[in-house]
Motif scaffolding. Structure first.
Motif, PDB file in Angstrom:
ATOM      1  N   VAL A  25       0.838  -1.200   0.000  1.00 42.51           N
ATOM      2  CA  VAL A  25       0.000   0.000   0.000  1.00 42.51           C
ATOM      3  C   VAL A  25       0.874   1.252   0.000  1.00 42.51           C
ATOM      4  CG1 VAL A  25      -1.616   1.377   1.371  1.00 42.51           C
ATOM      5  CG2 VAL A  25      -2.003  -1.073   1.086  1.00 42.51           C
ATOM      6  N   ALA A  26       1.934   1.249   0.823  1.00 42.72           N
ATOM      7  CA  ALA A  26       2.830   2.411   0.913  1.00 42.72           C
ATOM      8  C   ALA A  26       3.491   2.707  -0.428  1.00 42.72           C
ATOM      9  CB  ALA A  26       3.892   2.173   1.982  1.00 42.72           C
ATOM     10  N   ILE A  27       3.966   1.656  -1.109  1.00 40.05           N
ATOM     11  CA  ILE A  27       4.603   1.842  -2.410  1.00 40.05           C
ATOM     12  C   ILE A  27       3.611   2.445  -3.403  1.00 40.05           C
ATOM     13  CG2 ILE A  27       5.574   0.622  -4.389  1.00 40.05           C
ATOM     14  CD1 ILE A  27       6.843  -1.327  -2.386  1.00 40.05           C
ATOM     15  N   ASN A  28       2.378   1.923  -3.397  1.00 40.17           N
ATOM     16  CA  ASN A  28       1.361   2.442  -4.298  1.00 40.17           C
ATOM     17  C   ASN A  28       0.978   3.882  -3.959  1.00 40.17           C
ATOM     18  OD1 ASN A  28       1.125   0.150  -5.898  1.00 40.17           O
ATOM     19  ND2 ASN A  28      -0.384  -0.804  -4.552  1.00 40.17           N
ATOM     20  N   GLN A  29       0.889   4.187  -2.657  1.00 40.37           N
ATOM     21  CA  GLN A  29       0.516   5.542  -2.252  1.00 40.37           C
ATOM     22  C   GLN A  29       1.612   6.557  -2.576  1.00 40.37           C
ATOM     23  OE1 GLN A  29      -2.486   6.953  -0.564  1.00 40.37           O
ATOM     24  NE2 GLN A  29      -3.041   5.231  -1.859  1.00 40.37           N
ATOM     25  N   ASP A  30       2.865   6.170  -2.348  1.00 41.51           N
ATOM     26  CA  ASP A  30       3.971   7.073  -2.689  1.00 41.51           C
ATOM     27  C   ASP A  30       3.972   7.381  -4.185  1.00 41.51           C
ATOM     28  OD1 ASP A  30       4.674   7.021  -0.046  1.00 41.51           O
ATOM     29  OD2 ASP A  30       6.378   5.656  -0.296  1.00 41.51           O
ATOM     30  N   ARG A  31       3.697   6.351  -4.983  1.00 45.77           N
ATOM     31  CA  ARG A  31       3.649   6.546  -6.437  1.00 45.77           C
ATOM     32  C   ARG A  31       2.436   7.395  -6.824  1.00 45.77           C
ATOM     33  NH1 ARG A  31       2.802   1.586  -7.907  1.00 45.77           N
ATOM     34  NH2 ARG A  31       5.013   1.024  -7.877  1.00 45.77           N
TER      35      ARG A  31
END
Length: 285
Positions: A25-31
């Motif tokens: 989720v964090a990787i997707n949100q940062d992107r």
């Protein structure tokens, strides 16, 4: 020591664990934070103040056009409707912060809420991400627990609860201050619904000396998919009770709705449709 990029930890965090789910989720949100800067959209913000007896004291309802900027977003107000209630009669006004008496606490309070809510200039979507541990910087403050999988409006989701790693405190902004749960799309590892509430309470001495207290402070935000890998927060809202300086008491309702997303184009012109009477009651699922 040079910090490792998040993707390095994917092999160490299986996708069926709480930490593995939230890492993705964090990787997707940062992107997504960067991808959201390519969109212009409409935003409706509603602020509602009620007295202790539940009757309306003041309401401010505003519409904005939100455009991406270098360091965040900017809002241009395109419509406003306000009203206050005096002796049982609703009286309209057309400017946020309008004062109808010498000392009008409601006017100042409602204006500050309208100016700030949905307008976090450090984010790309206006949402205050301190309240929701979705990005990599915020997740480091929290611990997560996988409660299981369930169906949410036809979508299979993980239900993950979160709480601060260290005991939260009003005096320490570096600790996580919220607890709650996240519903995560099982296939795309994107947040669908996030619910949070304040994990600490106002100290007793503050209540006694200043006559100030905040109760039931919590928020919800829902996300919707608009493009491959791009999910936008479409609703954001919450309620809380405020008692200040002994004599002022209000129940506060806040709601934000984003709509009309368009890719930013210098040559394009955004038009506003006033036919959307969004209500706070329609915001929270």
């Amino acid at each position: 020591m040079i910090p490792l990029p998040l993707w390095v930890f994917l092999t160490l965090s299986p996708a069926n664990t709480a930490d593995g789910i939230m890492l993705r989720v964090a990787i997707n949100q940062d992107r997504a934070q960067e991808m959201r800067t390519a969109f212009v959209y409409h935003q409706n913000v509603l602020v509602r103040l009620q007295r202790k007896n539940g009757k309306l004291a003041r309401e401010e309802d505003s519409d904005f056009v939100v455009t991406p900027g270098v360091n965040g977003v900017s809002r241009e107000q395109v419509a406003f409707h306000g009203k206050y209630v005096e002796h049982g009669k609703e009286i309209p006004f057309d400017k946020s912060g309008f004062e109808h008496k010498g000392i009008d606490i409601d006017a100042d309070f409602a204006k500050s809420l309208l100016d700030d809510f949905g307008n976090d200039r450090n984010s790309r979507d206006g949402v205050d991400h301190d309240c929701f541990p979705l990005t990599s910087s915020e997740q480091s403050k929290y611990q997560f627990h996988l409660e299981g999988t369930e169906d949410y409006r036809g979508t299979t989701v993980y239900r993950v609860t979160f709480a601060p790693k260290r005991k939260p405190s009003i005096y320490d902004d570096d600790n996580g201050s919220w607890e709650g749960e996240v519903l995560v799309d099982q296939e795309e590892f994107q947040p669908v619904l996030v619910t949070s509430h304040l994990a600490w309470k106002i100290p007793g001495w503050v209540k006694v000396i200043f006559g100030t207290n905040v109760q039931q402070l919590g928020f919800k935000v829902t996300y919707q998919k608009f493009d491959e890998g791009l999910w936008f927060p479409v609703t954001y809202g919450g309620e809380f009770k405020l008692k200040a300086v002994f004599f002022y008491s209000r129940r506060v309702g806040l709601s934000m709705r984003n709509s009309g997303f368009q890719r930013a184009d210098v040559a394009s012109k955004i038009t506003y449709d006033s036919g959307f009477p969004w209500l706070l009651s329609a915001l929270i699922p």
